[in-house]
Design a protein around this motif. Structure first.
Motif, PDB file in Angstrom:
ATOM      1  N   PRO A  96     -40.575 -18.138  33.324  1.00 26.21           N
ATOM      2  CA  PRO A  96     -39.569 -17.240  32.729  1.00 26.21           C
ATOM      3  C   PRO A  96     -40.187 -16.378  31.621  1.00 26.21           C
ATOM      4  CG  PRO A  96     -39.378 -19.408  31.770  1.00 26.21           C
ATOM      5  CD  PRO A  96     -40.475 -19.510  32.801  1.00 26.21           C
ATOM      6  N   PHE A  97     -39.561 -15.250  31.377  1.00 25.74           N
ATOM      7  CA  PHE A  97     -39.962 -14.423  30.239  1.00 25.74           C
ATOM      8  C   PHE A  97     -38.711 -13.947  29.506  1.00 25.74           C
ATOM      9  CE2 PHE A  97     -39.404 -11.425  33.692  1.00 25.74           C
ATOM     10  CZ  PHE A  97     -38.836 -10.295  33.109  1.00 25.74           C
ATOM     11  N   GLU A  98     -38.880 -13.670  28.225  1.00 23.99           N
ATOM     12  CA  GLU A  98     -37.767 -13.271  27.376  1.00 23.99           C
ATOM     13  C   GLU A  98     -37.611 -11.760  27.292  1.00 23.99           C
ATOM     14  OE1 GLU A  98     -35.715 -15.664  25.760  1.00 23.99           O
ATOM     15  OE2 GLU A  98     -36.821 -16.836  27.267  1.00 23.99           O
ATOM     16  N   PHE A  99     -38.744 -11.050  27.355  1.00 28.31           N
ATOM     17  CA  PHE A  99     -38.733  -9.598  27.134  1.00 28.31           C
ATOM     18  C   PHE A  99     -39.959  -9.013  27.818  1.00 28.31           C
ATOM     19  CE2 PHE A  99     -40.366  -6.000  24.647  1.00 28.31           C
ATOM     20  CZ  PHE A  99     -39.266  -5.161  24.597  1.00 28.31           C
ATOM     21  N   HIS A 100     -39.782  -7.791  28.354  1.00 29.47           N
ATOM     22  CA  HIS A 100     -40.906  -7.103  28.995  1.00 29.47           C
ATOM     23  C   HIS A 100     -40.829  -5.617  28.685  1.00 29.47           C
ATOM     24  CE1 HIS A 100     -44.064  -6.319  31.931  1.00 29.47           C
ATOM     25  NE2 HIS A 100     -43.338  -5.288  32.352  1.00 29.47           N
ATOM     26  N   TYR A 101     -42.017  -5.035  28.500  1.00 29.53           N
ATOM     27  CA  TYR A 101     -42.119  -3.586  28.313  1.00 29.53           C
ATOM     28  C   TYR A 101     -43.341  -3.064  29.062  1.00 29.53           C
ATOM     29  CZ  TYR A 101     -42.921   1.043  26.513  1.00 29.53           C
ATOM     30  OH  TYR A 101     -43.130   2.389  26.447  1.00 29.53           O
ATOM     31  N   SER A 102     -43.186  -1.915  29.702  1.00 27.67           N
ATOM     32  CA  SER A 102     -44.311  -1.186  30.296  1.00 27.67           C
ATOM     33  C   SER A 102     -43.913   0.276  30.400  1.00 27.67           C
ATOM     34  CB  SER A 102     -44.662  -1.739  31.688  1.00 27.67           C
ATOM     35  OG  SER A 102     -43.638  -1.430  32.615  1.00 27.67           O
ATOM     36  N   ALA A 103     -44.859   1.121  30.785  1.00 26.39           N
ATOM     37  CA  ALA A 103     -44.577   2.547  30.959  1.00 26.39           C
ATOM     38  C   ALA A 103     -43.467   2.756  31.988  1.00 26.39           C
ATOM     39  CB  ALA A 103     -45.851   3.279  31.381  1.00 26.39           C
ATOM     40  N   PHE A 104     -43.390   1.864  32.971  1.00 26.60           N
ATOM     41  CA  PHE A 104     -42.363   1.960  34.005  1.00 26.60           C
ATOM     42  C   PHE A 104     -40.960   1.891  33.414  1.00 26.60           C
ATOM     43  CE2 PHE A 104     -39.491  -0.105  37.038  1.00 26.60           C
ATOM     44  CZ  PHE A 104     -39.607   0.738  38.135  1.00 26.60           C
ATOM     45  N   HIS A 105     -40.801   1.098  32.352  1.00 25.80           N
ATOM     46  CA  HIS A 105     -39.480   0.882  31.748  1.00 25.80           C
ATOM     47  C   HIS A 105     -39.193   1.835  30.586  1.00 25.80           C
ATOM     48  CE1 HIS A 105     -38.642  -2.913  33.902  1.00 25.80           C
ATOM     49  NE2 HIS A 105     -39.941  -3.103  33.817  1.00 25.80           N
ATOM     50  N   ARG A 106     -40.155   2.636  30.199  1.00 29.14           N
ATOM     51  CA  ARG A 106     -40.025   3.458  28.993  1.00 29.14           C
ATOM     52  C   ARG A 106     -38.769   4.325  29.014  1.00 29.14           C
ATOM     53  NH1 ARG A 106     -41.107   8.549  27.570  1.00 29.14           N
ATOM     54  NH2 ARG A 106     -41.743   9.003  25.415  1.00 29.14           N
ATOM     55  N   ARG A 108     -36.049   4.130  30.739  1.00 28.46           N
ATOM     56  CA  ARG A 108     -34.799   3.350  30.732  1.00 28.46           C
ATOM     57  C   ARG A 108     -34.485   2.863  29.317  1.00 28.46           C
ATOM     58  NH1 ARG A 108     -32.068  -0.112  34.467  1.00 28.46           N
ATOM     59  NH2 ARG A 108     -30.000  -0.448  33.544  1.00 28.46           N
ATOM     60  N   TYR A 109     -35.509   2.397  28.599  1.00 27.48           N
ATOM     61  CA  TYR A 109     -35.293   1.985  27.217  1.00 27.48           C
ATOM     62  C   TYR A 109     -34.829   3.162  26.357  1.00 27.48           C
ATOM     63  CZ  TYR A 109     -37.214  -2.786  27.517  1.00 27.48           C
ATOM     64  OH  TYR A 109     -37.414  -4.120  27.803  1.00 27.48           O
ATOM     65  N   LEU A 110     -35.348   4.350  26.639  1.00 34.12           N
ATOM     66  CA  LEU A 110     -34.996   5.533  25.860  1.00 34.12           C
ATOM     67  C   LEU A 110     -33.579   6.025  26.133  1.00 34.12           C
ATOM     68  CD1 LEU A 110     -38.265   7.678  25.993  1.00 34.12           C
ATOM     69  CD2 LEU A 110     -37.207   6.714  23.939  1.00 34.12           C
ATOM     70  N   THR A 111     -33.149   5.923  27.382  1.00 36.36           N
ATOM     71  CA  THR A 111     -31.884   6.551  27.780  1.00 36.36           C
ATOM     72  C   THR A 111     -30.700   5.588  27.857  1.00 36.36           C
ATOM     73  OG1 THR A 111     -32.447   6.267  30.126  1.00 36.36           O
ATOM     74  CG2 THR A 111     -33.084   8.347  29.075  1.00 36.36           C
ATOM     75  N   ASP A 112     -30.955   4.302  27.877  1.00 39.09           N
ATOM     76  CA  ASP A 112     -29.886   3.304  27.988  1.00 39.09           C
ATOM     77  C   ASP A 112     -29.926   2.395  26.770  1.00 39.09           C
ATOM     78  OD1 ASP A 112     -28.149   1.266  28.585  1.00 39.09           O
ATOM     79  OD2 ASP A 112     -28.837   0.992  30.648  1.00 39.09           O
ATOM     80  N   ASN A 113     -28.987   2.585  25.874  1.00 39.86           N
ATOM     81  CA  ASN A 113     -28.980   1.843  24.615  1.00 39.86           C
ATOM     82  C   ASN A 113     -28.699   0.352  24.787  1.00 39.86           C
ATOM     83  OD1 ASN A 113     -29.518   4.105  23.033  1.00 39.86           O
ATOM     84  ND2 ASN A 113     -27.341   4.635  22.855  1.00 39.86           N
ATOM     85  N   GLU A 114     -28.255  -0.039  25.971  1.00 43.08           N
ATOM     86  CA  GLU A 114     -27.957  -1.448  26.220  1.00 43.08           C
ATOM     87  C   GLU A 114     -29.056  -2.151  27.010  1.00 43.08           C
ATOM     88  OE1 GLU A 114     -25.318  -2.921  24.897  1.00 43.08           O
ATOM     89  OE2 GLU A 114     -24.910  -0.979  23.953  1.00 43.08           O
ATOM     90  N   TYR A 115     -30.052  -1.392  27.447  1.00 41.76           N
ATOM     91  CA  TYR A 115     -31.031  -1.950  28.385  1.00 41.76           C
ATOM     92  C   TYR A 115     -32.033  -2.867  27.696  1.00 41.76           C
ATOM     93  CZ  TYR A 115     -34.723  -2.205  31.907  1.00 41.76           C
ATOM     94  OH  TYR A 115     -35.655  -2.648  32.806  1.00 41.76           O
ATOM     95  N   VAL A 116     -32.241  -4.028  28.288  1.00 42.88           N
ATOM     96  CA  VAL A 116     -33.320  -4.945  27.915  1.00 42.88           C
ATOM     97  C   VAL A 116     -33.846  -5.578  29.195  1.00 42.88           C
ATOM     98  CG1 VAL A 116     -33.941  -7.113  26.785  1.00 42.88           C
ATOM     99  CG2 VAL A 116     -32.464  -5.479  25.593  1.00 42.88           C
ATOM    100  N   CYS A 117     -35.149  -5.486  29.413  1.00 41.57           N
ATOM    101  CA  CYS A 117     -35.759  -6.187  30.536  1.00 41.57           C
ATOM    102  C   CYS A 117     -36.189  -7.562  30.041  1.00 41.57           C
ATOM    103  CB  CYS A 117     -36.965  -5.404  31.080  1.00 41.57           C
ATOM    104  SG  CYS A 117     -37.792  -6.240  32.459  1.00 41.57           S
ATOM    105  N   GLY A 118     -35.470  -8.575  30.455  1.00 41.67           N
ATOM    106  CA  GLY A 118     -35.785  -9.921  29.992  1.00 41.67           C
ATOM    107  C   GLY A 118     -34.791 -10.931  30.522  1.00 41.67           C
ATOM    108  N   GLY A 119     -35.115 -12.195  30.342  1.00 46.13           N
ATOM    109  CA  GLY A 119     -34.242 -13.255  30.810  1.00 46.13           C
ATOM    110  C   GLY A 119     -34.388 -13.545  32.288  1.00 46.13           C
ATOM    111  N   PHE A 120     -35.546 -13.184  32.847  1.00 51.83           N
ATOM    112  CA  PHE A 120     -35.793 -13.388  34.268  1.00 51.83           C
ATOM    113  C   PHE A 120     -37.032 -14.263  34.458  1.00 51.83           C
ATOM    114  CE2 PHE A 120     -33.953  -9.081  33.802  1.00 51.83           C
ATOM    115  CZ  PHE A 120     -32.732  -9.317  34.408  1.00 51.83           C
ATOM    116  N   GLU A 121     -37.452 -14.378  35.716  1.00 51.98           N
ATOM    117  CA  GLU A 121     -38.683 -15.092  36.061  1.00 51.98           C
ATOM    118  C   GLU A 121     -39.673 -14.100  36.661  1.00 51.98           C
ATOM    119  OE1 GLU A 121     -37.001 -17.826  38.785  1.00 51.98           O
ATOM    120  OE2 GLU A 121     -36.518 -19.321  37.251  1.00 51.98           O
ATOM    121  N   ASP A 122     -40.951 -14.368  36.475  1.00 49.32           N
ATOM    122  CA  ASP A 122     -41.976 -13.461  36.978  1.00 49.32           C
ATOM    123  C   ASP A 122     -43.175 -14.275  37.446  1.00 49.32           C
ATOM    124  OD1 ASP A 122     -43.741 -11.437  37.566  1.00 49.32           O
ATOM    125  OD2 ASP A 122     -43.947 -10.709  35.508  1.00 49.32           O
TER     126      ASP A 122
END
Length: 215
Positions: A96-106, A108-122
């Motif tokens: 599991p991971f709590e939080f993730h960031y990469s250029a792919f998600h940039r 979405r993080y900028l345009t969606d104030n509610e977005y967080v990539c986390g709480g999943f398994e990888d």
């Protein structure tokens, strides 16, 4: 790229944001493995913390990562995952991971104030943990082998297989990605017990691959 300057800025950011919750910052991927290309590579990090972050903390963290990302000299900036120390002590697959960031998600993080990539398994994290155990660099905090155990090799292999399931279609379009990923290091490590430096892995893979797909 002025690597020490970039890494120092990275460390200072996460020390300020995470404070006493931060167990360590660990470098892996191409920069740790000796084949970093500022035109195509990102700076791969794994952050380990003691306690869960609130959603507000993760949103603030994403904002500050983007600010740093946008000033970095390499085109791909940062890629990182944040995990709990307890998840390393009590390993499960896929991790599991709590939080993730990469250029792919940039964006979405900028345009969606509610977005967080986390709480999943990888599943990829199993490969990252293995590479960190053998080749990773502790930029801050506890030494690597005080935090990471050597996980069962079957999980490393499963993570790699899952990561390159599309290689049959994509290897001719992006051959260096698949040669530089952990596949050759798993196959060509001495007795299957370690992780090769990436340049050695790529050279070995090229030697044993059909000429039509060798980059």
């Amino acid at each position: 790229m002025d690597t020490p300057l970039v890494l120092n800025r990275v460390v200072e950011l996460f020390k300020e944001e995470l404070g006493g919750n931060l167990v360590g910052i660990y470098l892996h991927g191409s920069l740790a493995m000796g084949c970093f290309n500022p035109d195509t590579s990102d700076v791969d990090l794994l952050l380990v913390v003691r306690d869960k972050l609130t959603r507000e903390q993760m949103r603030r963290l994403a904002k500050n990562i983007i600010n740093l990302h946008d000033t970095m000299p390499n085109q791909q900036g940062l890629e990182l995952s944040l995990v709990l120390e307890s998840s390393l002590q009590n390993f499960v697959y896929p991790p599991p991971f709590e939080f993730h960031y990469s250029a792919f998600h940039r964006e979405r993080y900028l345009t969606d104030n509610e977005y967080v990539c986390g709480g999943f398994e990888d599943a990829d994290l199993a490969a990252h943990y293995t590479v960190i155990y053998h080749r990773g660099i502790a930029l801050y905090g506890k030494p690597v082998r005080e935090v990471f155990d050597l996980i069962d090799r079957q999980y490393y292999i499963q993570a790699i297989v899952q990561d390159v399931e599309g290689a049959v279609q994509d290897i001719t379009n992006s051959p260096m990605y698949y040669y530089a990923e952990p596949v050759p290091s798993a196959v060509l490590s001495e007795g299957g017990r370690g992780v090769l430096q990436k340049k050695k892995a790529v050279n070995g893979a090229c030697t044993h691959s059909p000429p039509s797909i060798v980059p």
